[in-house]
Scaffold this active site. Structure first.
Site: not given
Ligand code: G6Q
Length: 546
Positions: A210, A216, A272-273, A358, A389, A509
């Protein structure tokens, strides 16, 4: 009446629930079923193609009624309406929360800041569909003219967990001529293993971020570009045929070298989630095709409409959310096990971990006041029957109360002899055993030696939900995810927390940024951390240089 400003534990329904809990806390599920033999039929709900049996919860009709009152007193109706109206209910980030717009049918209206966002959503979906069809048909060629055989999604958190889960869940519907991999970890092993046997000429990367600034993802994307260029003769323009982006940040996408014509947009009002049904799900569409992706969205939308319109007592996400509150805040359960009896859902618990924890892992209310009760429980799980199991032992006979969500499907996508009946026999048997247990008398009657009886007896009284659907289709998956999304929202409203921010994740982050130069710099740094962190850094520096 809404008690928007009244602390949760002072609301009348909360106090009534406390009193009611004291009344029924010692009543065993055996007694609840014996006293009310019809509860197994009555305490169920069949809506939007999902059947929920919640009768094996330690709750009565009165519990449900009091929980419903709690929802009313907590302003749930107004909160649902505010979300669907595009209000900025993510208060700490001053953002709207409009994932429901991502699956709104063409022609409908959902307004944000005076503008209908549904046409924008469909414009992106159409662009994704066109691209997906080109890749799937082989019309989209790599730099050397070869067709794409491998797709690697690079993203993390919300830009990874949803895509991975959906790919695995819908693998049955996927194009088996395309290989899908998902790289998230900044640990170089992730990218190295994902690319080691692939040909760059046939590999397409989707950089899903986003913000397009996540450490990462950008580190992996840079290394993926190097790998790609190396394999394609080093020509910078090759990137255009092998990299596409999903982002809100066109400037950063262009800076990276991706043609913004190959960028798929997302919006600030998608968390994001909550984004796997936006362009972040491009890998899902590439794998399963535009039609299946539209069915997935349709499933989401059906559950959205059910959630928005059904009365609380006949509303699946509301009931699930309220029962979660009951188990957590009254029965004191610290965790919830999610146990899908379907191998395709193997990543569903991991996906739910982010969605639930989250969203609701918060310790202050939206007004910044410490909450007066526990918020999100810890979610975890594995597919059945595998878990049986291993950790089921603790669920059956341990000292902790672990409510379980069993998820199962009437029809298998891979009918094979007796397999499916055996799978289903197990899911029903587990929920039954957890609820009813096995008394010492029953164990003794089987001829067990006295000393062994306590070991072989099962207390029972372990609550569970059983979610049953006809078949794992894209549509059903959409319903299932939306069910949990909205159940999480319901709990957040009751606790009066902001379910849509993630300051703990934001912290992660920036935390490492200070240490990076201390590890990489040629000169021994002057460290200002605590003595433990200082000596770990020095030790690492010393050992890596030998
Ligand atoms: C989700 C969080 C987090 C996010 C990641 C990736 O709700 O905000 O998991 O999705 O940190 O972020 P970017 O899409 O900006 O790389």
């Amino acid at each position: 009446m809404t008690n928007e400003f009244q602390p949760l534990i002072d609301r009348a329904a909360w106090k009534n629930l406390e009193a009611h809990f004291r009344e029924i806390r010692d009543r065993h599920l055996r007694t609840l079923f014996a006293d009310d033999p019809a509860r197994g039929e009555r305490m169920t709900l069949d809506a939007a193609g999902i059947f929920l049996d919640y009768s094996k919860n330690r709750a009565t009709g009165k519990t449900i009624e009091l929980l419903r009152q709690l929802a009313e007193e907590s302003g749930l109706r107004a909160a649902i309406d505010a979300m669907f109206r595009g209000e900025k209910i993510n208060r700490t980030e001053n953002r709207a929360v409009l994932h429901v717009a991502l699956r709104a049918p063409r022609g409908t209206t959902i307004t944000f800041d005076g503008e209908n966002v549904v046409p924008q959503v469909h414009a992106v979906l159409d662009k994704m569909a066109e691209f997906s069809l080109r890749v799937r048909s082989g019309d989209w060629k790599g730099h050397t003219g070869r067709r794409i055989r491998n797709v690697i999604n690079i993203g993390i958190g919300g830009s990874d967990l949803g895509p991975v889960m959906a790919y695995e869940a819908l693998r049955f519907y996927s194009d088996r001529n395309l290989n899908f991999r998902f790289v998230s970890n900044v640990d170089g092993t992730d990218l190295a293993e994902a690319t080691r046997d692939l040909d760059p000429a046939e590999t397409l990367f989707i950089v899903s971020s986003k913000t397009f600034t996540t450490l990462e993802t950008m580190t992996n994307a840079e290394s993926a570009r190097e790998w790609s260029l190396k394999g394609l003769g080093g020509e910078a323009r090759a990137v255009a045929r092998h990299f596409v982006a999903v982002s809100t940040n066109a400037a950063k996408v262009a800076e990276f070298g991706i043609d913004t014509a190959n960028m798929f947009g997302v919006w600030d009002w998608v968390g994001g989630r909550y984004s796997m049904d936006s362009a972040i799900g491009l890998s899902t569409m590439l794998a399963t095709g535009p039609e299946n992706f539209r069915s997935l969205l349709n499933g989401f939308h059906q559950m959205d409409e059910h959630f928005r319109t059904a009365p609380f007592e006949r509303n699946l996400p509301v009931l699930m959310g309220l029962l979660a509150i009951w188990n957590n805040n009254f029965l004191g359960a610290q965790t919830v096990a999610v146990l899908p009896y379907d191998q395709y859902l193997k990543r569903f618990p991991a996906y739910l971990q982010q969605l639930t924890m989250e969203s609701n892992g918060k310790h202050v209310t939206v007004d910044g006041i410490n909450v007066a009760c526990d918020t999100s429980p810890v979610y975890w799980g594995e597919p059945g029957t595998n878990g049986q199991h291993s950790f089921y032992q603790l669920i059956h006979q341990g000292t902790r109360l672990i409510p379980c969500d069993f998820i199962a499907f009437v029809r298998s996508l891979n009918p094979l002899g007796r397999h499916h009946d055996l799978l289903m026999a197990n899911v029903f048997a587990q929920a039954e055993a957890l609820a009813f247990g096995k008394t010492p008398e029953q164990v003794k009657a089987e001829g067990t030696a006295d000393w062994l009886v306590p070991h072989r007896a099962f207390e029972g009284n372990r609550p569970s939900n059983t979610i049953l659907a006809e078949r794992l289709t894209p549509e059903t998956l959409g319903k299932l995810i939306a069910l949990y999304e909205h159940s999480v929202f319901v709990q957040g409203v009751i606790w009066n927390i902001d379910s849509f921010d993630q300051w703990g994740v934001e912290l992660g982050k920036v935390l490492a940024q200070r240490i990076v130069p201390e590890l990489e710099g040629p000169k021994e740094p002057s460290l200002q951390h605590d003595s433990s962190t200082n000596s770990l850094i020095l030790r690492y520096r010393k050992l890596k240089s030998t």
